[in-house]
Structure formats: structure tokens, C-alpha cells
Design a protein around this motif. Structure first.
Motif, PDB file in Angstrom:
ATOM      1  N   ILE A 218     -22.774  60.008 -21.214  1.00 47.66           N
ATOM      2  CA  ILE A 218     -22.832  59.079 -22.332  1.00 47.66           C
ATOM      3  C   ILE A 218     -21.522  58.290 -22.369  1.00 47.66           C
ATOM      4  O   ILE A 218     -20.456  58.867 -22.599  1.00 47.66           O
ATOM      5  N   PRO A 219     -21.583  56.977 -22.117  1.00 46.11           N
ATOM      6  CA  PRO A 219     -20.369  56.172 -22.169  1.00 46.11           C
ATOM      7  C   PRO A 219     -19.949  55.924 -23.623  1.00 46.11           C
ATOM      8  O   PRO A 219     -20.789  55.626 -24.475  1.00 46.11           O
ATOM      9  N   VAL A 220     -18.660  56.093 -23.886  1.00 47.29           N
ATOM     10  CA  VAL A 220     -18.129  55.906 -25.242  1.00 47.29           C
ATOM     11  C   VAL A 220     -16.823  55.125 -25.145  1.00 47.29           C
ATOM     12  O   VAL A 220     -15.969  55.452 -24.316  1.00 47.29           O
ATOM     13  N   GLU A 221     -16.681  54.110 -25.986  1.00 51.14           N
ATOM     14  CA  GLU A 221     -15.411  53.400 -26.112  1.00 51.14           C
ATOM     15  C   GLU A 221     -14.533  54.234 -27.040  1.00 51.14           C
ATOM     16  O   GLU A 221     -14.870  54.428 -28.208  1.00 51.14           O
ATOM     17  N   VAL A 222     -13.443  54.753 -26.504  1.00 50.26           N
ATOM     18  CA  VAL A 222     -12.546  55.607 -27.295  1.00 50.26           C
ATOM     19  C   VAL A 222     -11.300  54.837 -27.693  1.00 50.26           C
ATOM     20  O   VAL A 222     -10.937  53.843 -27.070  1.00 50.26           O
ATOM     21  N   GLU A 223     -10.640  55.337 -28.727  1.00 51.01           N
ATOM     22  CA  GLU A 223      -9.478  54.693 -29.299  1.00 51.01           C
ATOM     23  C   GLU A 223      -8.243  55.581 -29.124  1.00 51.01           C
ATOM     24  O   GLU A 223      -8.286  56.776 -29.454  1.00 51.01           O
ATOM     25  N   ALA A 224      -7.173  55.019 -28.606  1.00 48.83           N
ATOM     26  CA  ALA A 224      -5.937  55.777 -28.373  1.00 48.83           C
ATOM     27  C   ALA A 224      -5.482  56.489 -29.643  1.00 48.83           C
ATOM     28  O   ALA A 224      -5.489  55.907 -30.729  1.00 48.83           O
ATOM     29  N   GLY A 225      -5.130  57.769 -29.499  1.00 50.45           N
ATOM     30  CA  GLY A 225      -4.628  58.572 -30.609  1.00 50.45           C
ATOM     31  C   GLY A 225      -5.695  59.216 -31.468  1.00 50.45           C
ATOM     32  O   GLY A 225      -5.384  60.056 -32.310  1.00 50.45           O
ATOM     33  N   LYS A 226      -6.949  58.855 -31.267  1.00 48.33           N
ATOM     34  CA  LYS A 226      -8.038  59.407 -32.081  1.00 48.33           C
ATOM     35  C   LYS A 226      -8.547  60.712 -31.478  1.00 48.33           C
ATOM     36  O   LYS A 226      -8.632  60.857 -30.271  1.00 48.33           O
ATOM     37  N   ASP A 227      -8.891  61.672 -32.352  1.00 46.16           N
ATOM     38  CA  ASP A 227      -9.470  62.951 -31.940  1.00 46.16           C
ATOM     39  C   ASP A 227     -10.985  62.826 -31.870  1.00 46.16           C
ATOM     40  O   ASP A 227     -11.609  62.207 -32.741  1.00 46.16           O
ATOM     41  N   TYR A 228     -11.556  63.439 -30.850  1.00 46.96           N
ATOM     42  CA  TYR A 228     -13.003  63.481 -30.666  1.00 46.96           C
ATOM     43  C   TYR A 228     -13.399  64.941 -30.478  1.00 46.96           C
ATOM     44  O   TYR A 228     -12.703  65.697 -29.799  1.00 46.96           O
ATOM     45  N   TRP A 229     -14.502  65.346 -31.089  1.00 45.18           N
ATOM     46  CA  TRP A 229     -14.988  66.719 -31.003  1.00 45.18           C
ATOM     47  C   TRP A 229     -16.284  66.724 -30.215  1.00 45.18           C
ATOM     48  O   TRP A 229     -17.343  66.379 -30.728  1.00 45.18           O
ATOM     49  N   TRP A 230     -16.191  67.111 -28.930  1.00 46.77           N
ATOM     50  CA  TRP A 230     -17.327  67.126 -28.018  1.00 46.77           C
ATOM     51  C   TRP A 230     -18.241  68.312 -28.303  1.00 46.77           C
ATOM     52  O   TRP A 230     -17.788  69.451 -28.441  1.00 46.77           O
ATOM     53  N   CYS A 231     -19.528  68.043 -28.388  1.00 52.30           N
ATOM     54  CA  CYS A 231     -20.540  69.086 -28.594  1.00 52.30           C
ATOM     55  C   CYS A 231     -20.686  69.896 -27.311  1.00 52.30           C
ATOM     56  O   CYS A 231     -20.973  69.337 -26.254  1.00 52.30           O
ATOM     57  N   SER A 232     -20.518  71.190 -27.397  1.00 51.51           N
ATOM     58  CA  SER A 232     -20.678  72.059 -26.221  1.00 51.51           C
ATOM     59  C   SER A 232     -22.024  72.780 -26.206  1.00 51.51           C
ATOM     60  O   SER A 232     -22.437  73.290 -25.175  1.00 51.51           O
ATOM     61  N   CYS A 233     -22.721  72.789 -27.355  1.00 49.30           N
ATOM     62  CA  CYS A 233     -23.992  73.522 -27.431  1.00 49.30           C
ATOM     63  C   CYS A 233     -25.187  72.675 -26.994  1.00 49.30           C
ATOM     64  O   CYS A 233     -26.209  73.213 -26.578  1.00 49.30           O
ATOM     65  N   GLY A 234     -25.068  71.359 -27.126  1.00 51.21           N
ATOM     66  CA  GLY A 234     -26.156  70.459 -26.756  1.00 51.21           C
ATOM     67  C   GLY A 234     -27.158  70.186 -27.863  1.00 51.21           C
ATOM     68  O   GLY A 234     -28.092  69.420 -27.676  1.00 51.21           O
ATOM     69  N   ASN A 235     -26.979  70.776 -29.028  1.00 54.43           N
ATOM     70  CA  ASN A 235     -27.950  70.622 -30.120  1.00 54.43           C
ATOM     71  C   ASN A 235     -27.600  69.532 -31.127  1.00 54.43           C
ATOM     72  O   ASN A 235     -28.421  69.208 -31.984  1.00 54.43           O
ATOM     73  N   SER A 236     -26.418  68.960 -31.034  1.00 48.97           N
ATOM     74  CA  SER A 236     -25.999  67.930 -31.978  1.00 48.97           C
ATOM     75  C   SER A 236     -26.919  66.720 -31.907  1.00 48.97           C
ATOM     76  O   SER A 236     -27.343  66.299 -30.829  1.00 48.97           O
ATOM     77  N   LYS A 237     -27.213  66.131 -33.041  1.00 46.74           N
ATOM     78  CA  LYS A 237     -28.005  64.899 -33.106  1.00 46.74           C
ATOM     79  C   LYS A 237     -27.098  63.681 -32.930  1.00 46.74           C
ATOM     80  O   LYS A 237     -27.580  62.557 -32.897  1.00 46.74           O
ATOM     81  N   LYS A 238     -25.776  63.913 -32.831  1.00 51.07           N
ATOM     82  CA  LYS A 238     -24.803  62.822 -32.680  1.00 51.07           C
ATOM     83  C   LYS A 238     -24.137  62.891 -31.313  1.00 51.07           C
ATOM     84  O   LYS A 238     -22.930  62.705 -31.189  1.00 51.07           O
ATOM     85  N   GLN A 239     -24.905  63.167 -30.274  1.00 48.72           N
ATOM     86  CA  GLN A 239     -24.366  63.309 -28.919  1.00 48.72           C
ATOM     87  C   GLN A 239     -23.519  62.108 -28.534  1.00 48.72           C
ATOM     88  O   GLN A 239     -23.851  60.994 -28.881  1.00 48.72           O
ATOM     89  N   PRO A 240     -22.409  62.346 -27.850  1.00 48.56           N
ATOM     90  CA  PRO A 240     -21.959  63.601 -27.261  1.00 48.56           C
ATOM     91  C   PRO A 240     -21.074  64.429 -28.194  1.00 48.56           C
ATOM     92  O   PRO A 240     -20.447  65.386 -27.761  1.00 48.56           O
TER      93      PRO A 240
END
Length: 79
Positions: free
Chosen positions: A12-34
Motif C-alpha cells: 500500500i503506497p502512502v505519502e508520509v510526512e517527516a517527523g510523523k509517527d505511523y502505527w502499522w497494523c501487524s494483525c491484518g484486521n484493521s479497516k484502515k490498512q496499512p
């Protein structure tokens, strides 16, 4: 530990922002992938915190089998 749910078999391509924290789903069940939406609660999975060092596009793993979390390493091709 149980097997994660395969959200999709492509990154899933995502435009990320410098300094921002991202919480990656490891279970695969999130409706807000990734990213995590709390769907892991009650399981053995926890989200992975990643902080962007620079602004730009990153390809996050959605099959949840990557050896380089949170990013895609092509593992979805073998699933």
C-alpha cells in the motif's frame, strides 16, 4: 503467536510526512490498512510504531508476512 490475516497481496503506497509517527497494523484486521485501528485487541498482535525521517512515498506491507516491517519486501509473491 497466530498467523496474521492477509489484508491484500500487494503493498500500500502512502505519502508520509517527516517527523510523523505511523502505527502499522501487524494483525491484518484493521479497516484502515496499512495502519492500526485497534482491531488487534484481545489477540497476540500489537501495532508497530514507525517514525518518518523524511517526507515522501513509502510502500507498506499489507500481506503482513514481510521480513522488513512495516515495509513490503515482496513476501506477498510467495503467499
Amino acid at each position: 503467536m497466530s498467523e496474521p490475516t492477509i489484508a491484500q497481496k500487494s503493498p500500500i503506497p502512502v505519502e508520509v510526512e517527516a517527523g510523523k509517527d505511523y502505527w502499522w497494523c501487524s494483525c491484518g484486521n484493521s479497516k484502515k490498512q496499512p495502519f492500526c485501528d485497534g482491531s488487534h485487541k484481545g489477540s497476540s498482535f500489537t501495532p508497530l510504531k514507525w517514525t518518518a525521517e523524511e517526507t515522501g512515498r513509502k510502500f507498506f506491507c499489507a500481506c503482513k508476512h514481510t521480513k522488513t516491517p512495516p515495509f513490503c519486501d515482496g513476501s506477498h509473491k510467495a503467499i
